[in-house]
Design a protein around this motif. Sequence first.
Motif, short mmCIF file in Angstrom:
data_model
loop_
_atom_site.label_atom_id
_atom_site.label_comp_id
_atom_site.label_asym_id
_atom_site.label_seq_id
_atom_site.Cartn_x
_atom_site.Cartn_y
_atom_site.Cartn_z
N ALA A 98 0.33 -1.36 -0.11
CA ALA A 98 0.12 -0.17 0.01
C ALA A 98 0.60 1.39 -0.15
O ALA A 98 0.22 2.06 -0.30
N ALA A 99 2.41 1.27 0.63
CA ALA A 99 2.91 1.99 0.44
C ALA A 99 3.59 2.42 -1.23
O ALA A 99 4.26 3.99 -1.23
N GLN A 145 7.07 4.45 -3.32
CA GLN A 145 7.53 5.38 -2.43
C GLN A 145 8.09 6.64 -3.12
O GLN A 145 7.92 6.64 -4.12
N ARG A 158 0.65 14.25 5.76
CA ARG A 158 -0.01 13.37 5.57
C ARG A 158 -0.47 13.85 4.34
O ARG A 158 -1.74 15.07 4.44
N SER A 159 -0.50 12.78 2.84
CA SER A 159 -1.14 13.33 1.40
C SER A 159 -2.32 12.33 1.87
O SER A 159 -3.05 11.75 2.73
N ASP A 178 -4.29 11.72 -0.79
CA ASP A 178 -4.13 10.83 -2.29
C ASP A 178 -3.59 8.74 -1.68
O ASP A 178 -4.10 8.06 -2.71
N ARG A 179 -3.78 8.88 -0.12
CA ARG A 179 -3.74 7.45 0.07
C ARG A 179 -4.21 7.46 1.68
O ARG A 179 -4.42 8.78 2.62
N ASN A 180 -4.33 6.57 2.06
CA ASN A 180 -5.45 6.42 3.55
C ASN A 180 -3.57 6.25 4.13
O ASN A 180 -2.83 5.00 4.13
N HIS A 204 -0.03 5.30 5.89
CA HIS A 204 0.48 4.69 4.61
C HIS A 204 -0.10 6.72 3.75
O HIS A 204 0.66 6.22 2.37
N ASN A 205 0.53 7.57 4.36
CA ASN A 205 0.08 8.46 3.64
C ASN A 205 1.17 9.80 4.25
O ASN A 205 1.29 10.39 4.17
#
Length: 484
Positions: free
Chosen positions: A217-218, A221, A307-308, A310-312, A315-316
């Motif tokens: 999920a990461a 990178q 924290r971005s 576009d990811r949960n 993983h952000n």
Amino acid sequence: MLDEKRVWSFALSISILINIAVIAVASVYWLSYRYLPKPEEVVVVELLELPAEEAPASLESEETQKVAELKPQTTPPEESIERPPQTIEEEISTSVESNKPQTQLPKPEIELPPAELTLARSSPSGAELLTKGEEIKIEEKLQKQSILSTEVIKSKIEEAGTSPLLARIAERTTQEVESTAGRNLLMGDVAPPTSDVEKKSPFTQRPFAIIVENAPAARPQSGLSQADIVYEIMAEGGITRFLAIFQSEDAEKIGPLRSARPYFVMKAAEHNAVLVHCGGSVEAYTYLQQLALDHIDEMKNFRAFWRSKDRNPPHNLYTSLTSLKEESNRLGYSKPALATYFPVSGNINITNETFPSARKIEIHYTGSYQVAFEYDPSKNIYLRRVNGETHIDALNGNPITARVVIVQVTKQRVQDEEGRLAINFVGKGKGWACFQGKLIPVTWSKQTLEDKTSYYLENGEKLVIPPGKIWIEVVNEKTEVVFQ
């Protein structure tokens, strides 16, 4: 027709209310008249001024006021003082004491230090220091930076002449003094530790060691292509994580970040780096305290992270080198670091040596963690692949490559119910170094927690590698590694 009873009842009620109101008004008027306060009688008091018999002393003029005089008590002459009769012994002692010759010994001469105190120290430029009181004015931002240009710091020192501040600079640790004497560059322009640029000073800008997640999920990178050295190490649950060492290149986005483990702390300490992480195991915090390693923890120092969308989570979580440098300056972590990297030479050529071929390296960790490096002779680099696909950096879209790939074999065991690993990095072991398409058997050694891991050839000489980016794959004794 109207109800007669209701009419009479209504009329009676109105009559009663009117009578009550009239009685109330009359009562109030009568009470106010009866108890009205009587007008106060005016009393007239006549004051008479009587002459005083004698003016008080405080009102007398200064000329007529009496001034108290203090008269010291006079001491009566010695003849009038009655003393008790002396004994014969006392008379003899008094006579001898009065007849002693009065001699005074001359005071020894004391050599006072000169007005200017000479300090037997040397500045980075070799100048003798005198405490004349001058002060060197160096901007605060330059004092906080790890690497100061020779032209900046040295010119300011010699511009102001010798001073107490210069004396304090010369008195600091050898690292800080030496870092101003070599051919160092400004922040952000330091030559890569694995490059072929020769430096006069062994000190460099302090690196950052950032823990980057490697769960599916990461991926992909961000920022790994700009790291100088990347360690890939097993974590609990059969996954791997990266410890990316950044020093020579800036990355505006690095991550996703994850928590620390004790072996990441140990590896960061080898490079005298500032560890960057988000939380960690209890043992990891114990190692941080034991090794006194500077670290930036998102759980505590959140300024450098974001924290971005576009990811949960989890993983952000990301950071940048610019943010980390600002936070490092704020925490007081910016200081020169010894360049404790691998011995590097730009004149290495082993293509004609009798080493086995290593044009492809396969490392089978577990499940979806199948790693491969394929050699590109046209660029003299290894291209990294994960599960058969090229490993791409999400920051810039570039493939991740390495000039040198080192496989380090270690002893590992599961140490708790959550599957956390204990990896034995202290001691000795075997491994392989791959560059220029060749496989070189090596051994590694690390004596204590604080020591840096050293790699040696089979003949006992230290491993010397060409300049470029390094990937170090840490495996256990049962991990399948294939060289082709």
